[in-house]
Design a protein around this motif. Sequence first.
Motif, short mmCIF file in Angstrom:
data_model
loop_
_atom_site.label_atom_id
_atom_site.label_comp_id
_atom_site.label_asym_id
_atom_site.label_seq_id
_atom_site.Cartn_x
_atom_site.Cartn_y
_atom_site.Cartn_z
N ALA A 1 11.88 6.46 -2.08
CA ALA A 1 12.75 5.18 -1.70
C ALA A 1 13.08 5.26 -0.08
O ALA A 1 12.96 4.39 0.83
CB ALA A 1 13.67 4.96 -2.47
N TRP A 2 13.75 6.62 0.17
CA TRP A 2 14.25 6.71 1.57
C TRP A 2 13.20 6.73 2.42
O TRP A 2 13.34 6.05 3.71
CB TRP A 2 15.06 8.01 1.55
CG TRP A 2 14.14 9.35 1.48
CD1 TRP A 2 13.71 9.79 0.12
CD2 TRP A 2 13.45 10.10 2.41
NE1 TRP A 2 13.03 10.92 0.35
CE2 TRP A 2 12.76 10.94 1.72
CE3 TRP A 2 13.33 9.81 3.89
CZ2 TRP A 2 11.87 11.82 2.83
CZ3 TRP A 2 12.65 10.67 4.51
CH2 TRP A 2 11.96 11.77 3.96
N THR B 1 0.77 -1.27 -0.15
CA THR B 1 0.08 0.00 0.07
C THR B 1 0.87 1.11 0.16
O THR B 1 0.60 2.21 -0.85
CB THR B 1 -0.74 0.06 1.35
OG1 THR B 1 -1.69 -1.19 1.36
CG2 THR B 1 -1.64 1.26 1.52
N ALA B 2 1.92 1.21 0.73
CA ALA B 2 2.83 2.38 0.96
C ALA B 2 3.34 2.59 -0.53
O ALA B 2 3.56 3.77 -1.17
CB ALA B 2 3.84 2.27 1.92
N ARG B 3 3.88 1.57 -1.45
CA ARG B 3 4.49 1.57 -2.56
C ARG B 3 3.49 2.23 -3.55
O ARG B 3 3.97 2.99 -4.46
CB ARG B 3 5.07 0.17 -2.79
CG ARG B 3 6.08 0.39 -4.17
CD ARG B 3 6.42 -1.12 -4.47
NE ARG B 3 7.19 -1.75 -3.56
CZ ARG B 3 7.09 -2.96 -2.86
NH1 ARG B 3 5.93 -3.15 -3.19
NH2 ARG B 3 7.76 -3.12 -2.16
N SER B 4 2.35 1.80 -3.33
CA SER B 4 1.19 2.09 -4.48
C SER B 4 1.16 3.67 -4.05
O SER B 4 0.64 4.24 -5.06
CB SER B 4 -0.07 1.39 -4.05
OG SER B 4 -0.70 1.78 -2.80
#
Length: 313
Positions: free
Chosen positions: A220-221, A212-215
């Motif tokens: 990246a950091w 979910t966070a990547r979506s």
Amino acid sequence: MKWRMFLRARLARLAYVLTAITVLTFLMVHLAPGDPARLVAGMDADDNAVEVARQNLGLDRSLPAQFVSYVGGLFRGDLGTSFATRQPVTAEIAQKIGPTMELALIGMVLILLVGIPLGLLGAVSTRKGGRTFEVLFSSGTGAMAAIPQYLVATFLAFLFAVTWQIFPVAGAGAISAAILPAVAIAVRPAAAIARLVRVRTLEVLETPYVRTARSKRLPAWKLYGWHVFPNAITTMLAMGGVLFASLIGGAVIVEQVFARPGLGTALVNGVLLGDYPVVQGIVLLLGFSVVLVNALVDILLGVVDPRTMEAGR
């Protein structure tokens, strides 16, 4: 209630292990070859002198009475007297503990600075580089973790101290003299930490909340620093006690290679000279240190991840 049961179980386990270490170190003198009384009196001493030395050491009493006296001495901070120097063992340890603690501290810093970033890099590169990088990473770190520490120490001493003369080849005192031995004891644990961090990071990256966070297209950091790394840290904490034990065990060997006047050198010399009180005191100190560090790691894990309290009861 959970915390009470958790602490009770950990303290009970700690008491059992410390008791076992105390009994084993006490029996060390009685199971070791040779007669401590003759070592104290001298190999050329007559039987009367040996008997006097035996009485002075308390070896003429029953084994239970000797054990009670030994434990009483521990509570008073009395670890006995060195056969070789006739100094209190506590004074001997106080003189030798500095170089060993310096070595362990620098080694731990190197492990954290190298092992954690290497593991994170391995996880990220595995996802991007596929099977090829995974094989290279596993082979490289596996080889590093398998090399004996004395071989690493010998290689580093030959290359950086003897051949290139960048660092001192032996001794203690300056920080530069601790760099090579610290690297020698840190290579294997750093490789092990890197492998564990990589595996744990890959597991965390597949969890729903990270997806979910990547979506949300987080940088990246921020993704790794806020969501991945905090959830992978439990693996590193769980290895804390093992790392400390590895550092202490490595220091005993590596100090011999670099002729550092630490606890490892004193322990080996004590074994060679038959100086059993010194060997007893150092083994007891190192054993207690490892056990206490493991207990603290268990408690810290319970604070960071309460689920470990259920698994460890």
